[in-house]
Write a protein that holds these residues in place. Sequence first.
Motif, short mmCIF file in Angstrom:
data_model
loop_
_atom_site.label_atom_id
_atom_site.label_comp_id
_atom_site.label_asym_id
_atom_site.label_seq_id
_atom_site.Cartn_x
_atom_site.Cartn_y
_atom_site.Cartn_z
N UNK A 265 0.83 -1.21 0.00
CA UNK A 265 0.00 0.00 0.00
C UNK A 265 0.86 1.26 0.00
N UNK A 266 2.19 1.08 0.00
CA UNK A 266 3.09 2.24 -0.07
C UNK A 266 3.62 2.68 1.27
N UNK A 267 3.38 1.87 2.32
CA UNK A 267 3.85 2.26 3.65
C UNK A 267 4.99 1.34 4.06
N UNK A 268 6.10 1.93 4.49
CA UNK A 268 7.23 1.14 4.96
C UNK A 268 7.26 1.22 6.49
N UNK A 269 6.82 0.15 7.13
CA UNK A 269 6.81 0.13 8.59
C UNK A 269 8.00 -0.69 9.09
N UNK B 281 -6.85 -2.21 -5.92
CA UNK B 281 -6.90 -0.83 -5.42
C UNK B 281 -5.72 -0.60 -4.47
N UNK B 282 -5.48 -1.58 -3.59
CA UNK B 282 -4.36 -1.48 -2.65
C UNK B 282 -3.05 -1.26 -3.41
N UNK B 283 -2.85 -2.04 -4.47
CA UNK B 283 -1.61 -1.90 -5.23
C UNK B 283 -1.54 -0.55 -5.94
N UNK B 284 -2.71 -0.09 -6.41
CA UNK B 284 -2.73 1.20 -7.10
C UNK B 284 -2.33 2.31 -6.13
N UNK B 285 -2.82 2.22 -4.90
CA UNK B 285 -2.48 3.21 -3.89
C UNK B 285 -0.97 3.19 -3.62
N UNK B 286 -0.40 1.98 -3.61
CA UNK B 286 1.03 1.87 -3.34
C UNK B 286 1.89 2.32 -4.51
N UNK B 287 1.36 2.19 -5.72
CA UNK B 287 2.17 2.52 -6.89
C UNK B 287 2.04 3.98 -7.30
N UNK B 288 0.87 4.56 -7.11
CA UNK B 288 0.71 5.96 -7.45
C UNK B 288 -0.42 6.55 -6.63
#
Lengths: 306, 359
Positions: free
Chosen positions: A31-35, A165-172
Amino acid sequence: MDWIVPFILTVITASTPLLLAATGELITEKSGVLNLGVEGMMLIGAIAGFAITASTGSATLGIMAAALAGMATSLVFAFLTLTLMANQVATGLALTIFGVGISALVGSGFVGFAIDPLPALNIPVIRDIPVIGPILFGQDFLVYFSIFMVLASGWFLTRTRAGLILKAVGDSHDSAHAIGYNVIRIRYMATLFGGAMSGLGGAYLSLAYTPMWAENMTAGRGWIALALVVFATWRPGRLLGGAYMFGCISVLQLHAQSAGINVPSQFMSMLPYLATVVVLVIISSDYTKIRLNAPACIGKAFRPAQ
Amino acid sequence: MIRLEPRRQHSQKMVYLSPLLAIFLTLITGGIIFAFMGKDPIEALYTFFIMPINNAYGVGELFVKATPLVIIAVGLAMGFRANVWNIGAEGQLTMGAIFGGGLALAFYDSTSMFLLPGMFILAALGGAMWAAIPAWLRTRFNANEILTSLMLTYVATLILSYLVYGPWRNPEGFSFPESRPFPDAALLPIIYDGTRVHLGAVFALLIVAGGWVLLTKSVVGFQLRVVGQAPQAARHVGFRQKRMVWFTLLLSGGLSGLAGLFEVAGPIGQLQPSISPGYGFTAIIVAFLGRLHPIGILFAGLVMALTYLGGELAQIGLGLPSAVTGLFQGILLFFLLACDVLTKYRVRFGAVNKSGEAA
């Protein structure tokens, strides 16, 4: 050949905590978050699971407590990084430092407690098949759950609308936002999922792997889980292979130590950490592969235009 | 409804206020936690934060603990500015102690005045060498330095453990896993009688001054600031990212190595399996609390040193586990990161009206 079944059984118990935590982190990162706080969330999950199991006698409640505790910890991370837009790397480190501290504090009252290890779900009759019986049908709930979650995550990411959708949020995140998805809410959910899974990974250590509580008992497994996500190039299926490979390495070094192989124990104990570095180098050096699979927005803050 | 409105420019006032606000919030939270644990919050906070420094010896201990924190954090801050995340300072500290301490053990009957300077050099080299591995892996193989530097910390700790349990164990000692005590010529002189404040504290001040000059007066410092604040601009004008990675990792590794040596040649006086209560990790917090600026780091180092001393006293006086220290440190960093939002954004209450201005 008598050793082979017990060997495989210990590999499974050594791999499961890694697999649980890495699966959660993979979804979070997608999702674009690095925890980077996996280690801290695992420790908090480990003590929450242990404390509740030891005081109530119910492993089920312990497992639920671990997932909730991991989730609560990741909520702090999500609030800081997603709502307040704090730096994700720094916040993740803070989460780990905090997790080490609070788990040791809560755990100081539980050192030396003994609990029954997580019971195996012994399926009658087929459990008694030689070799494959105990391996395939004699595991505890979390082992099956970890494998189920890997498969479910793979299916979720590739076959479901929500996964896309999750991947889309992470990619752009900008495009996803422009077509009307709530980037922040989706990232909150992915981060909470990661927290719950890390909590479960930690609980597996304190409820099944050892079963006891010791300060800092994760011993870097949270960081190894982070490396596994890179190793798997963000694909759940490959996590399975990676986690089990690491499980193998850590069990092999224990066996080599007890078999009296003439190498100082410290050098054997280094193996999992060195293997992590080597694996990371091999995967990362293939720059195209990383670029193709890594979420493009990983670690970047998103601030919706108002 | 609460909204965050971006500021045109970072608020300079908030850059300085947010650490103070974070410390204040941590104290309040600490009081609440103490109350939950059944302790009188005022008494507990007094034990934790005032009692350690109400005498000369205590103030000295504050400097002893702040010395490694400040030295390491100055180096780390340079890297953090350029988005190079060395979180393996603890391992580089250990390597510095092994290299520098190894020299002391090799010449354990020496009285030479060159022994100590030689140890300094070897320790800095050892730490820098250990940090060179993640630097090389990052620049050559694109491997994430966060993970590699951290993994190498575990390896360094195991190497030290091997040495003090094995070849470097004191042949004249009992079966304790520790080396020979260092000779007098390999020990840092005490600079203030009646305390344990050693020469390392002077080095820490010199390193702060050096870091300040490097950051504000040198081309490298300028590049570090640009890379951190405007990475794209930095790329356009041709600052080479790889050189930044090498420079910041070698610098922070070398300084961490030196800090490790100061511990074993200072308060500890020999090699043993555990030589640091996590200074390498706490220094990360010190770097942020000090605003990634050497002068700020000096003050932040003293604050964080106090949490170690307070933790020790709370353990003895209140029967609290020493882990309270780590908890406080983590909470402080959380609050700091949260308060930092105020430097970049204004907090606005109320809904957005049509023109986009706050109502």
